[in-house]
Motif scaffolding. Structure first.
Motif, short mmCIF file in Angstrom:
data_model
loop_
_atom_site.label_atom_id
_atom_site.label_comp_id
_atom_site.label_asym_id
_atom_site.label_seq_id
_atom_site.Cartn_x
_atom_site.Cartn_y
_atom_site.Cartn_z
N GLU A 232 0.81 -1.21 0.00
CA GLU A 232 0.00 0.00 0.00
C GLU A 232 0.85 1.27 0.00
N PHE A 233 2.02 1.20 0.66
CA PHE A 233 2.89 2.38 0.72
C PHE A 233 3.44 2.70 -0.68
N LEU A 234 3.87 1.69 -1.40
CA LEU A 234 4.34 1.89 -2.77
C LEU A 234 3.24 2.50 -3.62
N ASP A 235 2.02 1.99 -3.45
CA ASP A 235 0.89 2.51 -4.22
C ASP A 235 0.69 4.01 -3.97
N ALA A 236 0.76 4.40 -2.69
CA ALA A 236 0.58 5.81 -2.34
C ALA A 236 1.73 6.66 -2.88
N ALA A 237 2.94 6.12 -2.83
CA ALA A 237 4.10 6.86 -3.34
C ALA A 237 4.00 7.10 -4.84
N LEU A 238 3.55 6.10 -5.59
CA LEU A 238 3.42 6.24 -7.04
C LEU A 238 2.56 7.45 -7.41
N LYS A 239 1.49 7.64 -6.67
CA LYS A 239 0.57 8.74 -6.96
C LYS A 239 1.18 10.10 -6.65
N ASN A 240 2.18 10.13 -5.76
CA ASN A 240 2.79 11.39 -5.34
C ASN A 240 4.13 11.68 -6.01
N MET A 241 4.53 10.84 -6.96
CA MET A 241 5.80 11.05 -7.64
C MET A 241 5.72 12.21 -8.63
N ASN A 242 6.84 12.90 -8.79
CA ASN A 242 6.95 13.93 -9.81
C ASN A 242 7.30 13.30 -11.16
N PRO A 243 7.01 13.99 -12.26
CA PRO A 243 7.43 13.48 -13.57
C PRO A 243 8.93 13.20 -13.60
N ASN A 244 9.30 12.11 -14.27
CA ASN A 244 10.69 11.67 -14.37
C ASN A 244 11.29 11.26 -13.02
N GLY A 245 10.43 10.91 -12.08
CA GLY A 245 10.91 10.45 -10.77
C GLY A 245 11.55 9.08 -10.87
N ARG A 246 12.33 8.76 -9.82
CA ARG A 246 13.04 7.48 -9.77
C ARG A 246 12.65 6.74 -8.49
N VAL A 272 3.44 4.97 -13.62
CA VAL A 272 4.79 4.73 -14.15
C VAL A 272 4.89 5.25 -15.57
N VAL A 273 3.82 5.06 -16.35
CA VAL A 273 3.78 5.56 -17.73
C VAL A 273 3.44 7.05 -17.75
N MET A 274 2.39 7.40 -17.04
CA MET A 274 1.89 8.78 -17.08
C MET A 274 2.93 9.79 -16.61
N LYS A 275 3.75 9.39 -15.62
CA LYS A 275 4.75 10.30 -15.06
C LYS A 275 6.17 9.99 -15.52
N LYS A 276 6.28 9.03 -16.44
CA LYS A 276 7.60 8.66 -17.01
C LYS A 276 8.58 8.29 -15.89
N LEU A 277 8.13 7.43 -15.00
CA LEU A 277 8.95 7.04 -13.85
C LEU A 277 9.93 5.94 -14.24
N THR A 278 11.05 5.88 -13.52
CA THR A 278 12.02 4.80 -13.67
C THR A 278 12.08 4.04 -12.36
N ILE A 279 11.86 2.72 -12.42
CA ILE A 279 11.93 1.87 -11.23
C ILE A 279 13.15 0.98 -11.35
N TYR A 280 14.02 1.08 -10.36
CA TYR A 280 15.24 0.27 -10.34
C TYR A 280 15.08 -0.89 -9.37
N GLY A 281 14.89 -2.08 -9.89
CA GLY A 281 14.97 -3.26 -9.05
C GLY A 281 16.42 -3.73 -9.02
N TYR A 282 16.94 -4.03 -7.84
CA TYR A 282 18.36 -4.40 -7.78
C TYR A 282 18.65 -5.33 -6.61
N ILE A 283 19.74 -6.09 -6.75
CA ILE A 283 20.25 -6.96 -5.71
C ILE A 283 21.67 -6.50 -5.40
N VAL A 284 21.93 -6.13 -4.17
CA VAL A 284 23.19 -5.46 -3.85
C VAL A 284 24.40 -6.34 -4.09
#
Length: 349
Positions: A232-246, A272-284
């Motif tokens: 749910e937290f990720l969902d809320a964050a997505l809605k509050n991201m700025n364009p080109n957010g990461r 993700v599409v509407m705001k042109k977001l980039t999501i980085y999934g990673y394993i350290v």
């Protein structure tokens, strides 16, 4: 022969919350140097690390980036310990080592190439090699600095901001002139994150709406979201991201014990599409041979020497308490980096 305490897994847990009954604490015979084959070490454990990724290793999955634990065998993970015997030319009796193949045993034997030496004369407490100079802090560095490339004046949102990773994200971001918004799960944790320098912090367990709380703390939007919790937290964050957010997708601990019935289904993915977001999934672990690792060690070591960094450890004493210490992570009962103290540096068992 000296007694050895071993933690094994009774059964794999594909879904739902693990319980103490899923683990076995047993007294076994301690290995000796006579058991060593060529290229092996006899290691006495000082500290064991409790980390959220270990939930996946309890599941029996075969499609993950790290192998699942096997029922009836010791669980393992990150740790720090002392070499008590070696058949490898690269290690000697008394060396302090760290690595990701620490069996949950008082003493154990393993291949020498599974370990890295750490300095014993630096004055750095051994547990710090699992925390501020260890995997959680490097995870924070890679996600925040290497991948999301923060700029001064931008706003970052950090979930689980008082945790092993989150507390470092807060401080690394502040060092780069960012505005930092943190979320934590108790009033004590909120205060701690504020003390780290965060500009605004809220208790995600008591706010009426996560989306409204994020909007209030960051009315001009979020440029970077460091996600430790998903759901749910990720969902809320997505809605509050700025364009080109990461978004640094570090973990989703809110979903690790989910079942088909309780899993949260993301509703705001279209942003993700509407705001042109980039999501980085990673394993350290993929990043330890990159230039970023030496950059991390240099920067954080320097901050430590200058007392410009804080890092809270959450220590549980006794390997027999290890299973509960691990289970507590999934209920947010830890405050800072959770480790289990197994033995003292100077005490040879």
């Amino acid at each position: 022969m000296a007694a050895n305490t071993t933690i094994t897994l009774n059964r794999v847990i594909p879904m739902g919350a693990p319980a103490l009954a899923d683990f076995k604490v047993a007294a076994t015979a301690a290995p000796t140097k006579d058991a060593l084959k060529e290229g092996e070490l006899l290691v006495r454990t000082l500290y064991l690390s409790c980390d959220p990724y270990m939930r996946g290793r309890l599941s029996g999955r075969t499609d993950s980036y790290v192998a699942s634990f096997e029922a009836g065998k010791p669980i393992e993970g990150l740790g720090v310990g002392i070499v008590e015997a070696s058949t490898s030319p690269d290690f000697k009796d008394g060396d302090m080592v760290t690595g990701g193949s620490f069996k949950w045993e008082t003493k154990f034997v393993a291949a020498a190439d599974s370990f890295t030496k750490v300095p014993t004369s630096s004055g750095i407490p051994p547990a710090n090699f699992l925390g501020v100079l260890g995997m959680p802090s490097y995870t924070a560095y890679v996600g925040t600095i290497t991948l999301c490339k923060p700029k001064a004046g931008e706003t970052i949102l950090v979930s689980a901001a008082s945790g092993a990773v989150g507390q470092m994200v807060v401080q690394l971001a502040k060092a780069r002139g960012m505005r930092v918004i943190g979320a934590a799960g108790s009033d004590d944790k909120v205060k701690y994150v504020k003390d780290l320098g965060a500009d605004a912090v809220f208790n995600y367990k008591t706010v009426k709406s996560l989306g409204a709380a994020i909007k209030e703390a960051a009315p001009e939007g979020i440029d970077i979201y460091f996600d430790n919790v998903g759901g749910e937290f990720l969902d809320a964050a997505l809605k509050n991201m700025n364009p080109n957010g990461r978004i640094a997708e570090c973990g989703m601990i809110s979903q690790y014990n989910a079942t088909v019935e309780t899993a949260y289904h993301i509703q705001n993915l279209a942003y993700v599409v509407m705001k042109k977001l980039t999501i980085y999934g990673y394993i350290v672990s993929d990043w330890y041979k990159s230039p970023a690792y030496s950059e991390f060690i240099n920067e954080v070591s320097g901050m430590l020497k200058e007392n410009k960094i804080k890092y809270r450890m959450d220590e549980v004493v006794g390997i027999e308490n290890g299973p509960q210490a691990l289970l507590d992570l999934f209920e947010g009962k830890n405050f800072g980096k959770r480790v289990v103290k197994v033995s003292d540096l100077s005490h040879r068992l």
